[in-house]
Design a protein around this motif. Structure first.
Motif, PDB file in Angstrom:
ATOM      1  N   GLN A  91       0.832  -1.203   0.000  1.00 28.21           N
ATOM      2  CA  GLN A  91       0.000   0.000   0.000  1.00 28.21           C
ATOM      3  C   GLN A  91       0.867   1.254   0.000  1.00 28.21           C
ATOM      4  N   TYR A  92       1.951   1.222   0.742  1.00 28.63           N
ATOM      5  CA  TYR A  92       2.863   2.367   0.863  1.00 28.63           C
ATOM      6  C   TYR A  92       3.514   2.700  -0.475  1.00 28.63           C
ATOM      7  N   VAL A  93       4.053   1.698  -1.178  1.00 35.54           N
ATOM      8  CA  VAL A  93       4.755   1.979  -2.442  1.00 35.54           C
ATOM      9  C   VAL A  93       3.773   2.300  -3.568  1.00 35.54           C
ATOM     10  N   LYS A  94       2.507   1.968  -3.380  1.00 36.52           N
ATOM     11  CA  LYS A  94       1.496   2.304  -4.387  1.00 36.52           C
ATOM     12  C   LYS A  94       1.401   3.811  -4.570  1.00 36.52           C
ATOM     13  N   GLU A  95       1.685   4.559  -3.488  1.00 33.71           N
ATOM     14  CA  GLU A  95       1.672   6.025  -3.563  1.00 33.71           C
ATOM     15  C   GLU A  95       2.693   6.556  -4.567  1.00 33.71           C
ATOM     16  N   TYR A  96       3.725   5.773  -4.843  1.00 33.43           N
ATOM     17  CA  TYR A  96       4.782   6.191  -5.765  1.00 33.43           C
ATOM     18  C   TYR A  96       4.646   5.522  -7.129  1.00 33.43           C
ATOM     19  N   GLY A  97       3.500   4.868  -7.350  1.00 37.78           N
ATOM     20  CA  GLY A  97       3.244   4.280  -8.658  1.00 37.78           C
ATOM     21  C   GLY A  97       3.703   2.854  -8.820  1.00 37.78           C
ATOM     22  N   ILE A  98       4.148   2.228  -7.730  1.00 36.73           N
ATOM     23  CA  ILE A  98       4.622   0.843  -7.803  1.00 36.73           C
ATOM     24  C   ILE A  98       3.475  -0.103  -7.466  1.00 36.73           C
ATOM     25  N   ILE A 126      13.217  17.615   0.432  1.00 34.17           N
ATOM     26  CA  ILE A 126      13.105  18.873   1.170  1.00 34.17           C
ATOM     27  C   ILE A 126      12.372  19.925   0.355  1.00 34.17           C
ATOM     28  N   ASP A 127      12.732  20.057  -0.913  1.00 31.76           N
ATOM     29  CA  ASP A 127      12.148  21.115  -1.746  1.00 31.76           C
ATOM     30  C   ASP A 127      10.903  20.628  -2.484  1.00 31.76           C
ATOM     31  N   THR A 128      11.068  19.623  -3.316  1.00 33.76           N
ATOM     32  CA  THR A 128       9.939  19.074  -4.076  1.00 33.76           C
ATOM     33  C   THR A 128      10.092  17.553  -4.137  1.00 33.76           C
ATOM     34  N   PRO A 129       8.985  16.827  -4.275  1.00 32.43           N
ATOM     35  CA  PRO A 129       9.083  15.366  -4.376  1.00 32.43           C
ATOM     36  C   PRO A 129       9.930  14.957  -5.577  1.00 32.43           C
ATOM     37  N   PRO A 130      10.689  13.894  -5.447  1.00 27.24           N
ATOM     38  CA  PRO A 130      11.540  13.440  -6.556  1.00 27.24           C
ATOM     39  C   PRO A 130      10.716  12.768  -7.643  1.00 27.24           C
ATOM     40  N   PRO A 131      11.326  12.499  -8.800  1.00 25.01           N
ATOM     41  CA  PRO A 131      10.623  11.775  -9.869  1.00 25.01           C
ATOM     42  C   PRO A 131      10.206  10.375  -9.420  1.00 25.01           C
ATOM     43  N   GLN A 132       9.323   9.770 -10.191  1.00 30.07           N
ATOM     44  CA  GLN A 132       8.869   8.413  -9.899  1.00 30.07           C
ATOM     45  C   GLN A 132      10.045   7.440  -9.822  1.00 30.07           C
ATOM     46  N   PRO A 133       9.929   6.404  -8.998  1.00 26.08           N
ATOM     47  CA  PRO A 133      10.967   5.375  -8.973  1.00 26.08           C
ATOM     48  C   PRO A 133      11.068   4.683 -10.334  1.00 26.08           C
ATOM     49  N   LEU A 134      12.226   4.155 -10.638  1.00 23.78           N
ATOM     50  CA  LEU A 134      12.398   3.356 -11.846  1.00 23.78           C
ATOM     51  C   LEU A 134      11.425   2.180 -11.854  1.00 23.78           C
ATOM     52  N   LYS A 135      11.206   1.620 -10.669  1.00 20.80           N
ATOM     53  CA  LYS A 135      10.315   0.462 -10.547  1.00 20.80           C
ATOM     54  C   LYS A 135       8.912   0.805 -11.017  1.00 20.80           C
ATOM     55  N   ALA A 136       8.449   2.021 -10.751  1.00 21.95           N
ATOM     56  CA  ALA A 136       7.108   2.431 -11.168  1.00 21.95           C
ATOM     57  C   ALA A 136       7.020   2.619 -12.677  1.00 21.95           C
ATOM     58  N   MET A 137       8.153   2.924 -13.308  1.00 25.32           N
ATOM     59  CA  MET A 137       8.184   3.191 -14.746  1.00 25.32           C
ATOM     60  C   MET A 137       8.415   1.923 -15.560  1.00 25.32           C
ATOM     61  N   ASN A 138       8.778   0.841 -14.891  1.00 28.52           N
ATOM     62  CA  ASN A 138       9.168  -0.392 -15.564  1.00 28.52           C
ATOM     63  C   ASN A 138       7.988  -1.365 -15.621  1.00 28.52           C
TER      64      ASN A 138
END
Length: 482
Positions: free
Chosen positions: A172-179, A302-314
């Motif tokens: 459920q947690y990693v789903k927030e990042y598209g995984i 700190i400033d802005t959220p980073p890009p999606q994980p590679l895992k989410a894009m694969n």
């Protein structure tokens, strides 16, 4: 060698050097320091025993005269092989040769010195890659444990892949990042280091080559090297690992796998750009090269959220994803995870059962409660605010005290500032000088042998006062060495 938790008794009728000699002799007689053991340096012994160096010299001279220790041509003092002839006719095993013959490589000397010094309360830790104790969720974790105390928690072994509830929460947690990951494709491990160890011995054969960023945290821990693997580093630029070079390096070094830490990279702090991530996946797909994505710093933006994980894009299952709570919540909880294709996760789970049988059941239940309660997100917001403040203090101190002596970029998250120093500064001298003066540094050479002009500065651990004071003193040392 562990720190010496003993000091001579200054009220004793025996002189200090006699007491020290007896202490060392007892260590030898009781087998704690076997033949060949290197005795700590005179300076370290003097510091540990809180005596003058001359007192230590007198003690060692007496032990040498009695045949218990001997000096080496290369420097230092070791337990003499003939000391046991005075104690027994049957000498013990040569444990030193066993230690040297072990498969697991030793940490680098500088890493060993850092590990020892980090437990001294009088040190300013400018390189430590963990959160300060006042940033850890002590009160929240007490609430979690109190909540668990009201429940019936099984105290037996968990499933080979880990506590099912925790795996559900991780999914459920990693789903927030598209995984997208089901519990069956998740393995709970005792931190990211264990994940990498399992991957090294579970998927690769001896002699394999792992491609990775250069510099990289992996160079400072001999996980893959001890399993008989070779590390080959690819250069980085401001967008991250230079993916266009992968085909050349894979062919030249017969690369079997690529390890990458694309988000708040350790040690440089670089965040791989979205364009570079697309390119990296495209190249690795074309080359048939699987990836390990180490994403333990993701939540520490700190400033802005980073890009999606590679895992989410694969979409091909070629990315093995490693996450952990150690950097964000509690290094002592020892909870991490690997997400990947089920055959891989099944293989790693089988090996894990052969090594430690299962990560702590109590830690897993606590982590599951931690993620499901909403307290984790509350804590992360607090940590980001504190890291923003600490980064500001570190940036101001570098500008004020180091100035034109060095160069750096402002990290957008994570823990680290990659500080470039003048080439004339010899890192090993700076490291040793700082250690003597109560400051722990992480030289760039830990992360690549040829990174001789860099320091990894962490703003996550030292107090605000220590950050300012430590960087001021660091700048003074740099000027002295120049």
């Amino acid at each position: 060698m562990d720190k010496l938790d003993w000091k001579p008794n200054r009220t004793s009728p025996l002189s200090l050097h006699i007491q020290i000699a007896q202490f060392i002799k007892d260590k030898i007689i009781h087998g704690e320091w076997p033949v060949g053991t290197k005795i700590p340096s005179q300076r370290k012994l003097a510091d540990a025993f809180d005596v003058n160096r001359s007192t230590v010299v007198m003690a060692l001279e007496e032990l040498t005269a009695d045949g218990f220790v001997e000096g080496n041509r290369g420097g230092g003092t070791t337990v003499a092989p003939y000391s046991w002839s005075q104690l027994t006719s049957n000498p013990p095993p040569d444990w030193t040769s066993y230690v040297r013959g072990g498969i697991q490589a030793s940490n680098l000397n500088a890493v060993q010195e850092i590990n020892e010094a980090e437990f001294r309360t009088d040190m300013i830790r400018l390189g430590t890659g963990e959160l300060a104790s006042d940033l850890l969720p002590g009160q929240q974790m007490r609430s979690i444990l109190q909540s668990l105390s009201q429940k019936t928690i099984p105290l037996g072994y968990e499933e080979p892949k880990g506590n099912y509830m925790l795996r559900q929460q991780v999914a459920q947690y990693v789903k927030e990042y598209g995984i997208t990951a089901s519990p069956s494709s998740i393995l709970i491990v005792s931190g990211a280091l264990q994940a990498l160890h399992l991957l090294s011995i579970g998927l690769l054969h001896r002699g394999s080559t792992v491609l990775l960023e250069k510099p990289s945290y992996l160079y400072s821990v001999p996980i893959f090297q001890s399993a008989g693997m070779r590390l080959t580093g690819l250069p980085m630029d401001e967008q991250g690992l230079q993916a266009s070079l992968i085909p050349k390096y894979k062919k030249q070094f017969n690369g079997a796998l690529l390890y990458t830490n694309p988000t708040f990279h350790n040690p440089t702090g670089i965040v791989m750009s979205p364009k570079r991530r697309d390119q990296l996946l495209e190249v690795c797909t074309a080359e048939g090269l699987p990836l390990i994505e180490d994403d333990v710093y993701r939540d520490l933006w700190i400033d802005t959220p980073p890009p999606q994980p590679l895992k989410a894009m694969n979409t091909t299952g070629s990315v093995l994803y490693v996450g952990s709570l150690s950097k964000t919540s509690s290094p002592g909880l020892r909870i991490g995870w690997v997400i990947g294709p089920e055959p891989v996760i099944n293989r790693l789970a089988d090996i894990k059962m052969q090594t430690d049988y299962e990560s702590s059941a109590l830690s897993q239940w606590a982590a599951a409660e931690w993620l499901s309660s909403g307290l984790y997100q509350e804590h992360i917001r607090f940590v980001r605010e504190q890291l923003f403040l600490r980064r500001s203090i570190a940036m101001a101190a570098l500008a004020k005290y180091v100035g034109t002596l060095g160069s750096w970029t402002t990290p957008s998250g994570g823990f680290y500032i990659w500080l470039r120093l003048p080439q004339a500064v010899q890192l090993h001298k700076l490291f040793e000088t700082a250690l003597r003066e109560g400051i722990i540094l992480n030289p760039g050479s830990l992360y690549a042998k040829d990174e001789q002009s860099f320091l990894r500065i962490s703003y996550a651990y030292a107090s605000l006062d220590d950050l300012d004071n430590g960087i001021a003193r660091l700048a003074s040392m740099i000027r002295r060495l120049l």
